[in-house]
Every structure is written in C-alpha cells, then in structure tokens.
Design an enzyme around this catalytic site. Structure first.
Site, short mmCIF file in Angstrom:
data_model
loop_
_atom_site.label_atom_id
_atom_site.label_comp_id
_atom_site.label_asym_id
_atom_site.label_seq_id
_atom_site.Cartn_x
_atom_site.Cartn_y
_atom_site.Cartn_z
N HIS A 142 -9.13 4.74 -2.33
CA HIS A 142 -8.46 4.79 -1.03
C HIS A 142 -9.33 5.59 -0.07
O HIS A 142 -10.31 6.20 -0.47
CB HIS A 142 -7.10 5.50 -1.18
CG HIS A 142 -6.05 4.63 -1.78
ND1 HIS A 142 -4.96 4.21 -1.08
CD2 HIS A 142 -5.95 4.09 -3.03
CE1 HIS A 142 -4.20 3.45 -1.87
NE2 HIS A 142 -4.78 3.37 -3.06
N ASP B 108 0.85 -1.20 0.00
CA ASP B 108 0.00 0.00 0.00
C ASP B 108 0.89 1.25 0.00
O ASP B 108 1.80 1.36 0.82
CB ASP B 108 -0.85 -0.06 1.29
CG ASP B 108 -1.98 0.93 1.30
OD1 ASP B 108 -2.41 1.37 0.22
OD2 ASP B 108 -2.45 1.25 2.42
N SER C 13 -8.70 2.48 8.60
CA SER C 13 -9.08 3.19 9.84
C SER C 13 -10.24 2.51 10.56
O SER C 13 -10.24 2.41 11.80
CB SER C 13 -9.45 4.64 9.53
OG SER C 13 -8.33 5.31 8.99
P1 13P Z 1 -8.87 4.75 5.52
O1 13P Z 1 -7.96 5.57 6.37
O2 13P Z 1 -10.10 5.52 5.14
O3 13P Z 1 -9.22 3.45 6.12
O4 13P Z 1 -8.10 4.45 4.14
C1 13P Z 1 -7.17 3.41 4.07
C2 13P Z 1 -6.37 3.46 2.83
O5 13P Z 1 -6.66 4.15 1.89
C3 13P Z 1 -5.19 2.59 2.77
O6 13P Z 1 -4.45 2.83 1.62
O1 G3H Z 2 -3.55 4.75 3.65
C1 G3H Z 2 -2.77 4.32 4.45
C2 G3H Z 2 -3.04 3.24 5.43
O2 G3H Z 2 -4.07 3.59 6.29
C3 G3H Z 2 -1.77 2.86 6.10
O3 G3H Z 2 -1.50 3.64 7.20
O4 G3H Z 2 0.90 4.15 6.88
O5 G3H Z 2 -0.18 4.33 9.15
O6 G3H Z 2 0.24 2.09 8.12
P1 G3H Z 2 -0.03 3.56 7.89
ZN ZN Z 3 -4.54 4.86 0.88
#
Ligand code: 13P
Ligand code: G3H
Ligand code: ZN
Length: 356
Positions: free
Chosen positions: A258, A119, A304
């Site tokens: 996202h 990610d 989240s």
């Molecule tokens: P949220 O913070 O809305 O869960 O999005 C997660 C995300 O886009 C991870 O790449």
């Molecule tokens: O979009 C990002 C994800 O919520 C990952 O979050 O970089 O804190 O692991 P993080």
């Molecule tokens: Zn993201």
C-alpha cells in the site's frame, strides 16, 4: 437461511460457491459481471516477477483512464474502491461501472482480466456487502487491532468470502498516513515472525505488509528525509530486509504494498504553479517500487499519484482558460494525463504490460 438443492453436477457439488441460498437471490456475483478474482493473477505475477496495478477509482474519467491504459499496455488490473469511494459513487452504480469496464475493454479490442477490490475494508459487514454487490476481492484491514483480534476478524471474512470464491487480502503492520477508514501518525513495520501464523490461521489469499511505504501525498516529514543535489526530498529507503525475511517465511505467497505513490515532482510543480499549495509532498522513489515488484510483491496500490495527475491537469486547464465552464473541457485533459501516468506505472514501474 434455507439451503437450496446443491447443483447435482459432481464438480459443482464440491464447490462451496455453488451452494446458493435464498438470500443469494439478492446477490450479484462477480462472475455475472465478467470480473475475475485475484488468485490466478497473483500466481502468475509472483512467478513472472511483476506486480499487478491496483488503481483506486470513484468516477467515470478515472475508470476510462485506467481501462484505456491497461488495454493499450495489455495489463491485468485491480480496480480498487475504498469505503469512502463506495459511498461517493454509490454501490449500484459501481457494480454497473465495473461491468461496463469489462465491456469497454472488449470494445477497445483487448479483453483484460479485471478485479473489483474493496480497499481497506474495516468491518465484516462492509466486506460481506461488497461480496454481495459484485466485488471479486476484498481487503479486511485489521492491522490497527491487536494481533488476535486481527486474526479473528480476518478469518471471519475469509470464511464468508471464500464461499463465493472471492479472494481476501489481510494486513499485518501499520502504515503511516491518512485515509478515510484508518489513519496512523507512525509506521509500525510488519513483524516477519508473525506472518506464517497469520496466513495459516486466517486463510488469506494475499498479505499487505508495512516496510516503509505510507499513505497520501505527504508521506514523510522533511526532517525524516534527505535532499538530492537539486533539492528534491528523498525519503528513508524501504526496508527490503523485512520483505526478504517475510518471503523466507512464506515463500511464493502474494505480498501487497500500500501507499506506493511516488508523488511526481513535475506534477506537484504544475499544481503549485497554478494556484495549488502542496507543500513538502514526497513519495516513494519508483526505482524502489520496481525492485519490490520483481519480488513476491504482486499488488501495488496507487491512488495519490492519480489524484495529483488529475488535479494538475484541471488546475492548468482552468488557469489557462478562465472562461471555460464545460466540465468535459477540463476533465478530458485530466483523464488524458491520468492515462499517461498509469501507462508509465505499468510499463516502467510494475512490469505488468503484456501480462493480460
Ligand atoms: P497512495 O496514497 O500512496 O497512493 O496509496 C494508496 C493506497 O495504499 C490505497 O490503498
Ligand atoms: O489508501 C487509501 C486510498 O488512498 C483511499 O483513500 O479513503 O480517501 O478514498 P480514500
Ligand atoms: Zn492503502
């Protein structure tokens, strides 16, 4: 780099993934772990009008919850790991956890397709390292760069990843919110007039776009929102006009959303009633995500909401049992709450149940 004899099998001879090099001996391919890339899953999702869940994870309980929920609902899944999560969990352990997830699903009685995805990869080197350690899909997020630099970086990752049949997600447009690799205070919506050129020049397999979703639990300031009759903050609606324009320009191409957590009010209340302070947390309404999942959006990222579900359960359990000190006694309920949340997302929001 020394090239080995290509496999003499004619089919393999034409398949770049079979040109293994001496360097590759240190490599674990995702196929060895029993994982799949995202290509086939996205083709089916776009045709079927549903989206594959991309759930972030970095520990055992999250993984148990994800696999348990996906097996029970018979959903394919994308296990998503940020660079911060990879550092937290350790890349060797992650590789074995992913292999374990494949075996665990079988043990639970229903082998689901599982993708291991990076990610928000921010450099070529990080993406390469993930390909080498068993990821079946990577995101190169060049969205903060000027357009030409984004194209150049994304193309470089695609050229490398495709040699190993690893799929690549790119991004155009910037989401507001904060994550460890990238952050932005403001949203820059995707410009539909750029998408065709970007996809053609880079060769990406899927494209993340910005239509008003946002990262984190505090996606919008109260002044950007309206309030429902019962006082709940309602964010500005997603820009479905941009999504439609994108779909017209690249018909059938897999689109990614996202920042798609909904920040469930009832879970935030549990957190705040048990010593937490999540002020003005607001997410994306689930009915809008459901509408998006029926379109070319075929991957929806949720992190989240999982964090909130776990935290609510941990806080409540510890508040009710202040003498408890066995982590299994509060991580167990957190895992159960998380599994329920994921099942809800799969069945009621994304529609990926019975698609494994
Ligand atoms: P949220 O913070 O809305 O869960 O999005 C997660 C995300 O886009 C991870 O790449
Ligand atoms: O979009 C990002 C994800 O919520 C990952 O979050 O970089 O804190 O692991 P993080
Ligand atoms: Zn993201």
């Amino acid at each position: 780099m020394v090239l080995r004899e290509p496999n003499i099998n004619k089919w393999c001879y034409n398949n770049a993934a079979e040109y293994r090099t001496i360097e590759d001996d240190t490599m674990t391919t995702y196929k060895e772990l029993g994982l799949v890339n995202s290509r086939g899953l996205f083709q089916k999702a776009v045709k079927g009008g549903y989206a594959i869940p991309a759930f972030n994870f970095n520990n055992l309980e999250q993984l148990q919850a994800i696999i348990g929920a996906c097996v029970e609902t018979k959903s394919p899944v994308i296990l998503q790991v940020s660079s911060g999560a990879r550092k937290y969990a350790n890349s060797t352990l992650l590789k074995h956890l992913a292999k374990g997830a494949v075996d665990y699903a079988k043990e639970l009685g229903f082998p689901i397709p599982i993708v291991l995805h990076l990610d928000h990869g921010d450099t070529f080197e990080l993406c390469k390292s993930c390909v080498e350690s068993g990821f079946s899909s990577v995101m190169i997020d060049g969205s903060h760069h000027p357009y030409d630099k984004n194209v150049e970086l994304t193309k470089q990752v695609v050229e490398y990843a495709h040699k190993y049949d690893v799929t690549v997600e790119g991004e155009l447009g910037v989401l507001a919110g904060i994550e460890d690799a990238v952050s932005s205070a403001v949203t820059h919506y995707t410009k539909p007039e750029e998408v065709e050129d970007f996809v053609k020049k880079t060769g990406v397999d899927s494209l993340a776009i910005s239509i008003g979703t946002s990262h984190g639990a505090n996606k919008f300031k109260p002044e950007q929102c309206t309030r429902s009759a019962d006082g709940v903050l309602l964010p500005p609606p997603l820009r479905f006009d941009i999504l439609e324009e994108v779909e017209k320009r690249i018909p059938g191409f897999p689109i990614v959303l996202h920042g798609a957590s909904s920040v469930p009010v009832e879970l935030v209340k549990i957190i705040n009633a048990n010593g937490g302070k999540m002020k003005d947390a607001v997410g994306i309404p689930e009915d809008q995500l459901r509408k998006a999942a029926k379109s070319a959006v075929c991957k929806v990222n949720i992190d989240s909401d999982g964090r909130i579900a776990m935290t609510a359960a941990v806080r409540k359990t510890l508040m009710e049992n202040p003498a408890e000190f066995d982590p299994r006694k509060y991580l167990g309920p957190a895992r159960d709450q998380l599994k329920e949340l994921y099942k809800h997302k799969i069945v009621n929001v994304l529609g990926s149940n019975d698609k494994a």
